[in-house]
Design a protein around this motif. Structure first.
Motif, PDB file in Angstrom:
ATOM      1  N   ILE A 160     -78.861  -2.149   4.497  1.00 66.80           N
ATOM      2  CA  ILE A 160     -78.813  -3.156   3.433  1.00 66.80           C
ATOM      3  C   ILE A 160     -80.009  -3.028   2.489  1.00 66.80           C
ATOM      4  N   GLU A 161     -81.190  -2.791   3.029  1.00 62.12           N
ATOM      5  CA  GLU A 161     -82.383  -2.665   2.191  1.00 62.12           C
ATOM      6  C   GLU A 161     -82.250  -1.476   1.231  1.00 62.12           C
ATOM      7  N   GLU A 162     -81.812  -0.338   1.737  1.00 60.55           N
ATOM      8  CA  GLU A 162     -81.603   0.840   0.882  1.00 60.55           C
ATOM      9  C   GLU A 162     -80.483   0.599  -0.114  1.00 60.55           C
ATOM     10  N   GLN A 163     -79.429  -0.101   0.321  1.00 67.77           N
ATOM     11  CA  GLN A 163     -78.323  -0.401  -0.584  1.00 67.77           C
ATOM     12  C   GLN A 163     -78.829  -1.237  -1.758  1.00 67.77           C
ATOM     13  N   GLN A 164     -79.636  -2.236  -1.478  1.00 69.67           N
ATOM     14  CA  GLN A 164     -80.188  -3.077  -2.542  1.00 69.67           C
ATOM     15  C   GLN A 164     -81.095  -2.258  -3.470  1.00 69.67           C
ATOM     16  N   SER A 165     -81.858  -1.352  -2.887  1.00 74.04           N
ATOM     17  CA  SER A 165     -82.723  -0.485  -3.680  1.00 74.04           C
ATOM     18  C   SER A 165     -81.890   0.393  -4.622  1.00 74.04           C
ATOM     19  N   TRP A 166     -80.826   0.987  -4.108  1.00 73.93           N
ATOM     20  CA  TRP A 166     -79.947   1.812  -4.929  1.00 73.93           C
ATOM     21  C   TRP A 166     -79.246   0.973  -5.993  1.00 73.93           C
ATOM     22  N   ASN A 167     -78.828  -0.243  -5.632  1.00 71.57           N
ATOM     23  CA  ASN A 167     -78.192  -1.128  -6.624  1.00 71.57           C
ATOM     24  C   ASN A 167     -79.117  -1.310  -7.825  1.00 71.57           C
ATOM     25  N   GLN A 168     -80.389  -1.564  -7.554  1.00 75.90           N
ATOM     26  CA  GLN A 168     -81.351  -1.779  -8.641  1.00 75.90           C
ATOM     27  C   GLN A 168     -81.625  -0.482  -9.403  1.00 75.90           C
ATOM     28  N   LYS A 169     -81.760   0.605  -8.661  1.00 73.24           N
ATOM     29  CA  LYS A 169     -82.030   1.914  -9.274  1.00 73.24           C
ATOM     30  C   LYS A 169     -80.932   2.295 -10.269  1.00 73.24           C
ATOM     31  N   ILE A 170     -79.679   2.133  -9.865  1.00 72.42           N
ATOM     32  CA  ILE A 170     -78.566   2.500 -10.736  1.00 72.42           C
ATOM     33  C   ILE A 170     -78.416   1.503 -11.876  1.00 72.42           C
ATOM     34  N   LYS A 171     -78.620   0.248 -11.596  1.00 68.43           N
ATOM     35  CA  LYS A 171     -78.578  -0.767 -12.648  1.00 68.43           C
ATOM     36  C   LYS A 171     -79.592  -0.434 -13.730  1.00 68.43           C
TER      37      LYS A 171
END
Length: 176
Positions: A160-171
């Motif tokens: 979940i932590e990495e998923q949130q990081s990727w969500n922000q990175k791509i956003k």
């Protein structure tokens, strides 16, 4: 004669891309377009341990004009989601997995933008068709590798932590 053959080939290609998109009931990427589970219309693979699969990708079309040995392109590069090739398992999917699948679609758009940038800065020759095809193949190779890094880093949304990081990175990369 070569130019006419090129134009004919281009229109055949364009027709096939448009036909595929229409046949597939494709969804064009848009910053406000968010996927829902209703968009995933294919049947899940029986016995699969995979929660969901997103089929998305790039398509391009172009025409070239030549003046004094220089080739200028009029082109478009689009990102599509293919509902009839995308599926999910309702019993094990949730909003976290949906956001993971949305990011696969968004990542495809990042690489469409990269292709557009390359197309804008490339000086094309009389071999324009092969040159565009080579750019497309390279972008697709990089896209596939990047999608794999994304799945590995997030452990397919389980981290979940990495998923949130990727969500922000791509956003951030998309400028949303």
């Amino acid at each position: 004669m070569g130019f006419l053959r090129f134009i004919f080939g281009f229109f055949v290609f364009l027709w096939s891309v448009i036909s595929l998109a229409q046949e597939e009931d494709a969804i064009l990427w848009h910053p406000k377009q968010r996927l829902s589970w209703a968009n995933f219309k294919a049947e899940p693979i029986e016995g699969s341990k995979v929660a969901a699969t997103t089929a998305s990708g790039l398509s391009y079309q172009f025409s070239a004009t030549e003046a004094d040995g220089k080739y200028e392109l009029d082109y478009s590069v689009n990102t599509f989601f293919y509902p009839n090739r995308s599926w999910y398992q309702p019993k094990i999917c949730d909003e976290v997995i949906l956001s993971h699948e949305q990011l696969h679609f968004d990542i495809s758009e990042l690489f469409a933008r990269k292709m557009r940038k390359i197309m804008d800065t490339t000086t094309f020759t009389k071999n324009v068709k092969a040159e565009v095809k080579a750019i497309y193949r390279q972008i697709n190779k990089e896209l596939a590798e990047y999608q794999q890094v994304y799945d590995n880093d997030t452990n397919y949304s389980r981290n979940i932590e990495e998923q949130q990081s990727w969500n922000q990175k791509i956003k951030d990369a998309l400028g949303n």
